[in-house]
Design a protein around this motif. Sequence first.
Motif, mmCIF file in Angstrom:
data_model
loop_
_atom_site.group_PDB
_atom_site.id
_atom_site.type_symbol
_atom_site.label_atom_id
_atom_site.label_comp_id
_atom_site.label_asym_id
_atom_site.label_seq_id
_atom_site.Cartn_x
_atom_site.Cartn_y
_atom_site.Cartn_z
ATOM 1 N N GLU A 114 19.896 11.867 40.574
ATOM 2 C CA GLU A 114 20.353 10.714 41.349
ATOM 3 C C GLU A 114 20.987 9.646 40.476
ATOM 4 O O GLU A 114 21.808 8.856 40.950
ATOM 5 C CB GLU A 114 19.175 10.115 42.137
ATOM 6 C CG GLU A 114 18.674 10.949 43.283
ATOM 7 C CD GLU A 114 17.732 12.063 42.846
ATOM 8 O OE1 GLU A 114 17.305 12.853 43.710
ATOM 9 O OE2 GLU A 114 17.399 12.124 41.634
ATOM 10 N N TYR A 115 20.622 9.626 39.199
ATOM 11 C CA TYR A 115 21.110 8.562 38.326
ATOM 12 C C TYR A 115 22.634 8.577 38.194
ATOM 13 O O TYR A 115 23.271 7.519 38.115
ATOM 14 C CB TYR A 115 20.470 8.660 36.943
ATOM 15 C CG TYR A 115 20.809 7.482 36.061
ATOM 16 C CD1 TYR A 115 20.139 6.274 36.201
ATOM 17 C CD2 TYR A 115 21.830 7.555 35.119
ATOM 18 C CE1 TYR A 115 20.462 5.175 35.421
ATOM 19 C CE2 TYR A 115 22.158 6.462 34.333
ATOM 20 C CZ TYR A 115 21.475 5.279 34.494
ATOM 21 O OH TYR A 115 21.816 4.191 33.733
ATOM 22 N N LYS A 116 23.221 9.766 38.185
ATOM 23 C CA LYS A 116 24.677 9.865 38.048
ATOM 24 C C LYS A 116 25.378 10.061 39.388
ATOM 25 O O LYS A 116 26.593 10.271 39.422
ATOM 26 C CB LYS A 116 25.028 11.000 37.080
ATOM 27 C CG LYS A 116 24.656 10.686 35.636
ATOM 28 C CD LYS A 116 25.200 11.717 34.666
ATOM 29 C CE LYS A 116 24.880 11.349 33.228
ATOM 30 N NZ LYS A 116 25.439 12.323 32.259
ATOM 31 N N ASP A 117 24.650 9.983 40.463
ATOM 32 C CA ASP A 117 25.244 10.077 41.790
ATOM 33 C C ASP A 117 26.029 8.792 42.062
ATOM 34 O O ASP A 117 25.477 7.695 41.978
ATOM 35 C CB ASP A 117 24.140 10.243 42.831
ATOM 36 C CG ASP A 117 24.662 10.544 44.223
ATOM 37 O OD1 ASP A 117 25.766 10.069 44.566
ATOM 38 O OD2 ASP A 117 23.972 11.257 44.975
ATOM 39 N N PRO A 118 27.323 8.902 42.388
ATOM 40 C CA PRO A 118 28.131 7.696 42.599
ATOM 41 C C PRO A 118 27.566 6.731 43.634
ATOM 42 O O PRO A 118 27.794 5.515 43.526
ATOM 43 C CB PRO A 118 29.484 8.263 43.059
ATOM 44 C CG PRO A 118 29.550 9.623 42.437
ATOM 45 C CD PRO A 118 28.136 10.136 42.475
ATOM 46 N N LYS A 119 26.814 7.228 44.604
ATOM 47 C CA LYS A 119 26.312 6.305 45.628
ATOM 48 C C LYS A 119 25.222 5.378 45.081
ATOM 49 O O LYS A 119 24.889 4.368 45.706
ATOM 50 C CB LYS A 119 25.808 7.068 46.851
ATOM 51 C CG LYS A 119 24.527 7.842 46.670
ATOM 52 C CD LYS A 119 24.180 8.549 47.982
ATOM 53 C CE LYS A 119 22.895 9.354 47.862
ATOM 54 N NZ LYS A 119 22.587 10.078 49.125
ATOM 55 N N PHE A 155 23.884 9.528 28.861
ATOM 56 C CA PHE A 155 23.327 9.209 30.169
ATOM 57 C C PHE A 155 24.151 8.153 30.890
ATOM 58 O O PHE A 155 23.712 7.601 31.891
ATOM 59 C CB PHE A 155 21.879 8.747 30.024
ATOM 60 C CG PHE A 155 20.963 9.849 29.584
ATOM 61 C CD1 PHE A 155 20.509 10.792 30.484
ATOM 62 C CD2 PHE A 155 20.580 9.955 28.251
ATOM 63 C CE1 PHE A 155 19.672 11.822 30.079
ATOM 64 C CE2 PHE A 155 19.738 10.978 27.835
ATOM 65 C CZ PHE A 155 19.292 11.918 28.752
ATOM 66 N N GLY A 156 25.335 7.886 30.371
ATOM 67 C CA GLY A 156 26.214 6.941 31.031
ATOM 68 C C GLY A 156 26.561 7.424 32.421
ATOM 69 O O GLY A 156 27.004 8.551 32.605
ATOM 70 N N GLY A 157 26.309 6.581 33.402
ATOM 71 C CA GLY A 157 26.605 6.928 34.790
ATOM 72 C C GLY A 157 27.932 6.357 35.226
ATOM 73 O O GLY A 157 28.720 5.847 34.425
ATOM 74 N N PRO A 158 28.213 6.400 36.509
ATOM 75 C CA PRO A 158 29.493 5.915 37.016
ATOM 76 C C PRO A 158 29.699 4.430 36.839
ATOM 77 O O PRO A 158 30.793 3.929 36.993
ATOM 78 C CB PRO A 158 29.435 6.283 38.516
ATOM 79 C CG PRO A 158 27.979 6.460 38.813
ATOM 80 C CD PRO A 158 27.377 6.978 37.563
#
Length: 347
Positions: A109-114, A43-46
């Motif tokens: 949304e969690y991995k969305d760069p914004k 679940f690692g995001g940006p």
Amino acid sequence: MSRLKRLKRLKRPYVTVVITTVAIAAALVAVLRPDGQRERTSFGGPEQTGQATQQARAHQGTDGVRLPTNPREWETQRTLADGTTIGVTTLHGAKSGFTGKVWVWAPKEYKDPKYAHSAFPVLIALPGSYGFPNNYWWGTDFALQEKVAQAVAQGRSKPYIIVMPVQNPNRDNYYDGADIPGQPKMGTWMSEDVPELVKENFRTFASPSAWGFFGSSSGGYIGIKTALQHPDRFGFAIAGGPDTFPDSPLWNGHEKEKQADNPEQLAADLIRRGGPVKVRITMLMGDKETRDLPRIKDFIARYDKGPVALGLHMIANAGHDGYKYGAALFDGPLEQISRYVPGPTAG
């Protein structure tokens, strides 16, 4: 009707069906890969790469953002049509000493760069009946994650990270989500170990208003009790068909500890202290739950004051039914509670 009586009746037939379905689904997922190994997910995001990491750390603290402290790989339990995944892991609770499974889902949304610099709110979903060895909220029977994603798209919900732990150590007894003397510390498991796992793996808010519960029946009771017991950690609970008092037979001989864990006593204590923060609780009840409605209404009449905000959402033509509670969540209660819950911000 007490949870104990309901458990003797298996909490209604739907629980047996759901648990069976979940067990079958788990077995199917485990052999999806050609090599027979379960797929893994992270679940690692940006925020974990390059410049985004530095920018996210700059927001940490100032915006109430807590960055992951010890991310792990999760086994993939289920993949949704939008590409998001439900992961499962075995957690060895450092504080409780209990070992059990925890499922988790992060919205797209969690991995969305914004949203790379932003925290996300957390919803701990608890089932009815024993909640062991599975938590049925991860399955397709209720499609909880799909419905939350749809509500987010419609502007009717915050994009919650949904966490689904087991809530009892076995199917022999019900433990009231509590630290009953001489028994596994299920209260510490739910209030400390599970949240710590979330903090280790996700960007979360420091504010308790961003942490809460949704539960059915026995799971609803645990949500109410834990939020009232730890208002410094949890700000809300939505509970379908809950009890408002502890009734595990394991409390026998421990009346003082039992009353200290009683939601009625916890609500009274919180009101007497005057907070310092507000706990919001919504109860979902079917109009056919005629034996339990007077008790729920009395609880609301007595404790809906000061730092305790209580509400009742009635479900037409419904009895004690997890499917009905799951559907009713999206008929207003989740949207209403989300008005008080912080969400991710772009930038």
